[in-house]
Enzyme design. Structure first.
Site, mmCIF file in Angstrom:
data_model
loop_
_atom_site.group_PDB
_atom_site.id
_atom_site.type_symbol
_atom_site.label_atom_id
_atom_site.label_comp_id
_atom_site.label_asym_id
_atom_site.label_seq_id
_atom_site.Cartn_x
_atom_site.Cartn_y
_atom_site.Cartn_z
ATOM 1 N N GLU A 1 -7.582 41.288 78.599
ATOM 2 C CA GLU A 1 -7.657 39.928 78.054
ATOM 3 C C GLU A 1 -6.924 39.912 76.722
ATOM 4 O O GLU A 1 -6.462 40.952 76.241
ATOM 5 C CB GLU A 1 -9.119 39.505 77.881
ATOM 6 N N ASP B 1 -29.626 26.307 67.365
ATOM 7 C CA ASP B 1 -31.047 26.337 66.969
ATOM 8 C C ASP B 1 -31.365 27.524 66.042
ATOM 9 O O ASP B 1 -32.088 27.381 65.060
ATOM 10 C CB ASP B 1 -31.957 26.440 68.201
ATOM 11 N N HIS C 1 -11.450 28.420 73.141
ATOM 12 C CA HIS C 1 -10.834 29.154 74.242
ATOM 13 C C HIS C 1 -9.566 28.418 74.656
ATOM 14 O O HIS C 1 -9.584 27.193 74.829
ATOM 15 C CB HIS C 1 -11.802 29.255 75.421
ATOM 16 N N ARG D 1 -6.934 35.299 70.954
ATOM 17 C CA ARG D 1 -7.255 33.940 71.372
ATOM 18 C C ARG D 1 -6.914 32.869 70.329
ATOM 19 O O ARG D 1 -6.453 31.786 70.674
ATOM 20 C CB ARG D 1 -8.761 33.914 71.625
ATOM 21 N N HIS E 1 -15.667 27.394 72.095
ATOM 22 C CA HIS E 1 -16.122 28.452 73.006
ATOM 23 C C HIS E 1 -17.134 29.397 72.376
ATOM 24 O O HIS E 1 -18.120 29.750 73.018
ATOM 25 C CB HIS E 1 -14.894 29.227 73.471
ATOM 26 N N GLU F 1 -24.808 35.965 69.991
ATOM 27 C CA GLU F 1 -23.874 35.026 69.350
ATOM 28 C C GLU F 1 -24.439 34.406 68.087
ATOM 29 O O GLU F 1 -23.693 34.075 67.159
ATOM 30 C CB GLU F 1 -23.461 33.932 70.351
ATOM 31 N N ARG G 1 -13.029 36.527 67.323
ATOM 32 C CA ARG G 1 -13.595 37.568 68.192
ATOM 33 C C ARG G 1 -12.575 38.069 69.219
ATOM 34 O O ARG G 1 -11.852 37.275 69.821
ATOM 35 C CB ARG G 1 -14.800 36.992 68.940
ATOM 36 N N SER H 1 -18.332 40.098 73.264
ATOM 37 C CA SER H 1 -19.633 39.473 72.969
ATOM 38 C C SER H 1 -20.752 39.982 73.880
ATOM 39 O O SER H 1 -21.864 40.238 73.405
ATOM 40 C CB SER H 1 -19.535 37.958 73.050
ATOM 41 N N LEU H 2 -20.484 40.147 75.182
ATOM 42 C CA LEU H 2 -21.535 40.736 76.025
ATOM 43 C C LEU H 2 -21.844 42.139 75.511
ATOM 44 O O LEU H 2 -23.003 42.572 75.466
ATOM 45 C CB LEU H 2 -21.098 40.786 77.489
HETATM 46 C C1 SIN Z 1 -12.933 34.723 79.325
HETATM 47 O O1 SIN Z 1 -13.257 35.235 80.381
HETATM 48 O O2 SIN Z 1 -11.792 34.327 79.095
HETATM 49 C C2 SIN Z 1 -13.960 34.557 78.267
HETATM 50 C C3 SIN Z 1 -14.554 35.856 77.923
HETATM 51 C C4 SIN Z 1 -14.979 35.878 76.504
HETATM 52 O O3 SIN Z 1 -15.168 34.828 75.890
HETATM 53 O O4 SIN Z 1 -15.106 36.969 75.948
#
Ligand code: SIN
Length: 547
Positions: free
Chosen positions: A131, A226, A247, A296, A357, A381, A392, A397-398
């Protein structure tokens, strides 16, 4: 309600009380990971969510988990760290970044032990994609482009042994605090607006992001800031809020799209798709050495500039080199979303435009999820660990949720063992707060118009004035009011930081200050004044290792 907690509610209004060692707010990857780890460590943990347990943002994650597992020749944890720092525009905390990414392989291993299944590659190990901003194929994925669904499925399945109680449809309103200011529980409202208290020496905010600040976002309706609002009202600072990541490739469904819009994962570009404008010109030509796979912020800004110069509202992602069976196998979620609006992506370029995003900033925490307020923790997040800086890196993030979720539970266990957390009986049950609430539609409209990609002093001042004029003090007596108040406070904090940062860096693009200013290689933190106004901390936090 049970004795012990001094209740600020009118008589009888606080109808019930539950006790735990740790209350986790949110059922995304960070919250569920923390809850599971807390159980393993022998804590009584209670998870509370304002929606259904599967109503959070995690399930919408497509691309995958960025992680170095040692099986990709030439890749290394150091290289992943270097890519993260490069994407972060000089604002990542290098120590935090190295710690979180270094913990990635073990965190993904634990997730696989809990049942998550990643797509296999030709050699039987996990397949990899690329990515934006990654210099190696290191992103593992599941269900083609349904990684979040699989991560959530595995964590929820692991939680369903009855040892992680979950309170659905209860919205967190405010923390309970001791006279010394320590957090020791949570005030919540049930689905009918009846208040109750959850007492615990530790509260972990894992409430996700704030995409609903904008009219069009990839985030679901629950992403209303929140946790940022609760943390600020509890005395914890937030930082880097001005860096909202847009995004680049969100499916364009026509003029005036609102709410959650379908994502077209960056992994489609990882598999060779390119961005073109309506004249067929490449959008990222000459913009960055990584071209369509630039970080990004760079790609979203390039699209925004191109759209402004053409006077149009979308560009195209040309993925027609992928045939229909490949799309079906590799990107079933994207394919379904495209087909639903009449686009066959194997034949026709996909119309796309940037949309809100991810919040790179949030509640200031250590890599163990500790905030500045004893008893209050944050992960995922909602937290600002220093991993993301000004932009980022995709699919970090996951990973962060898995790592910091685990570490936060371990921090709570350590703090309990050390006896540094407050005795919940000392906490007062606060009255339902009465705070400024702006009209959501108005807020989203001015945020989208003036606080997206391309900001200036005048526009940011307009947002501030509109919020000042439209916000009315309201008691937080319903979920909707809690959410609208959180959006109002988060917008104010974001605007304060964005107006102060007189430069462009990462996701913060100022039309009136287009260049990066080395003087601003530091994070801005915001706190609440005693009267509830967001105020910038001075001096700003200096970022270790900032460029
Ligand atoms: C994406 O799949 O493009 C988003 C993944 C992300 O936000 O890390």
């Amino acid at each position: 309600m049970d004795g012990g907690v001094g209740c600020g509610q009118p008589d009888g209004a606080c109808r019930w009380e539950a006790r735990a060692d740790l209350v986790v707010v949110g059922t995304g990857v960070a919250g569920l990971t923390a809850a599971l780890r807390a159980r393993e460590l022998g804590m009584n943990v209670l998870v509370v969510t304002k929606d259904a347990v599967d109503g959070g943002n995690t399930r919408w994650a497509q691309g995958g988990v960025a992680v170095v597992l040692g099986d990709v020749p030439g890749d290394s944890v150091d290289r992943h760290v270097a890519d993260t720092l490069a994407a972060g525009g000089g604002l990542c905390d290098t120590d935090a970044t190295a710690a979180i990414i270094g913990d990635g392989p073990a965190a993904v291993g634990r997730l696989r032990d809990r049942g998550a299944r990643f797509d296999p590659g030709a050699d039987g190990g996990p397949a990899r994609t690329r990515e934006g901003g990654h210099t190696a194929f290191r992103v593992v994925h599941a269900g083609g482009d349904a990684t979040g669904v699989e991560v959530e499925r595995a964590l929820l399945a692991a939680s369903r042994d009855g040892r992680v109680p979950m309170l659905e449809h209860h919205v967190a309103v405010d923390t309970l605090r001791t006279p010394a200011g320590d957090v020791a529980g949570l005030l919540v409202l049930d689905g009918s607006g009846v208040p109750g208290v959850l007492t615990a020496p530790a509260v972990l905010l894992a409430t996700g992001g704030l995409g609903q600040l904008y009219q069009a976002t990839t985030n679901p309706a629950v992403a209303t800031a929140d946790g940022v609002a609760i943390a600020l009202r509890s005395g914890a600072p937030v930082a880097d809020l001005e860096f909202v990541q847009f995004h680049p490739t969100v499916l364009y469904t026509g003029e005036g799209a609102r709410g959650r819009c379908p994502l077209v994962t960056e992994a489609v570009r990882g598999e060779g798709a390119v961005l073109v404008d309506s004249t067929g010109e490449r959008v990222t030509a000459g913009v960055h050495p990584l071209g369509d796979l630039a970080p990004r912020d760079v790609v979203s800004a390039a699209i925004t500039r191109r759209l402004a110069s053409l006077g149009e509202d979308h560009v195209f992602l040309d993925a027609t080199h992928l045939d229909a069976p490949t799309f079906q196998r590799r990107f079933p979620t994207v394919l379904a979303a495209c087909l639903a609006v009449g686009v066959d992506p194997s034949r026709t370029p996909i119309p796309v435009s940037p949309a809100a995003h991810f919040s790179c900033g949030g509640v200031v925490t250590t890599v163990d999820g500790r905030t500045a307020v004893p008893g209050l923790y944050a992960a995922g997040e909602v937290a600002r660990t220093g991993l993301h800086g000004a932009n980022r890196l995709a699919s970090n993030s996951l990973l962060e949720g898995l790592v910091v979720g685990t570490r936060a539970a371990e921090a709570v266990a350590a703090d309990l063992a050390l006896g540094v957390l407050a005795e919940p009986r000392l906490a007062a049950c606060p009255p339902v707060p009465v705070v400024p609430v702006a009209d959501r539609d108005t807020l989203q409209r001015v945020m989208s118009r003036y606080a997206g990609i391309g900001r200036d002093a005048e526009g940011l001042a307009v947002v501030g004035s509109v919020l000042d004029v439209s916000a009315v003090d309201r008691p937080l007596a319903t979920r909707e009011l809690v959410e609208d108040a959180a959006l109002t406070l988060a917008a104010r904090a974001l605007i304060a930081a964005a107006a102060s940062r007189t430069e462009s860096r990462g996701c913060h693009v100022r039309d009136d200050f287009p260049g990066v200013d080395p003087e601003w290689a530091r994070s801005l933190t915001v706190r609440l004044t005693p009267s509830g106004q967001p105020m910038l901390d001075r001096p700003a936090v200096l970022t270790r290792g900032a460029a």
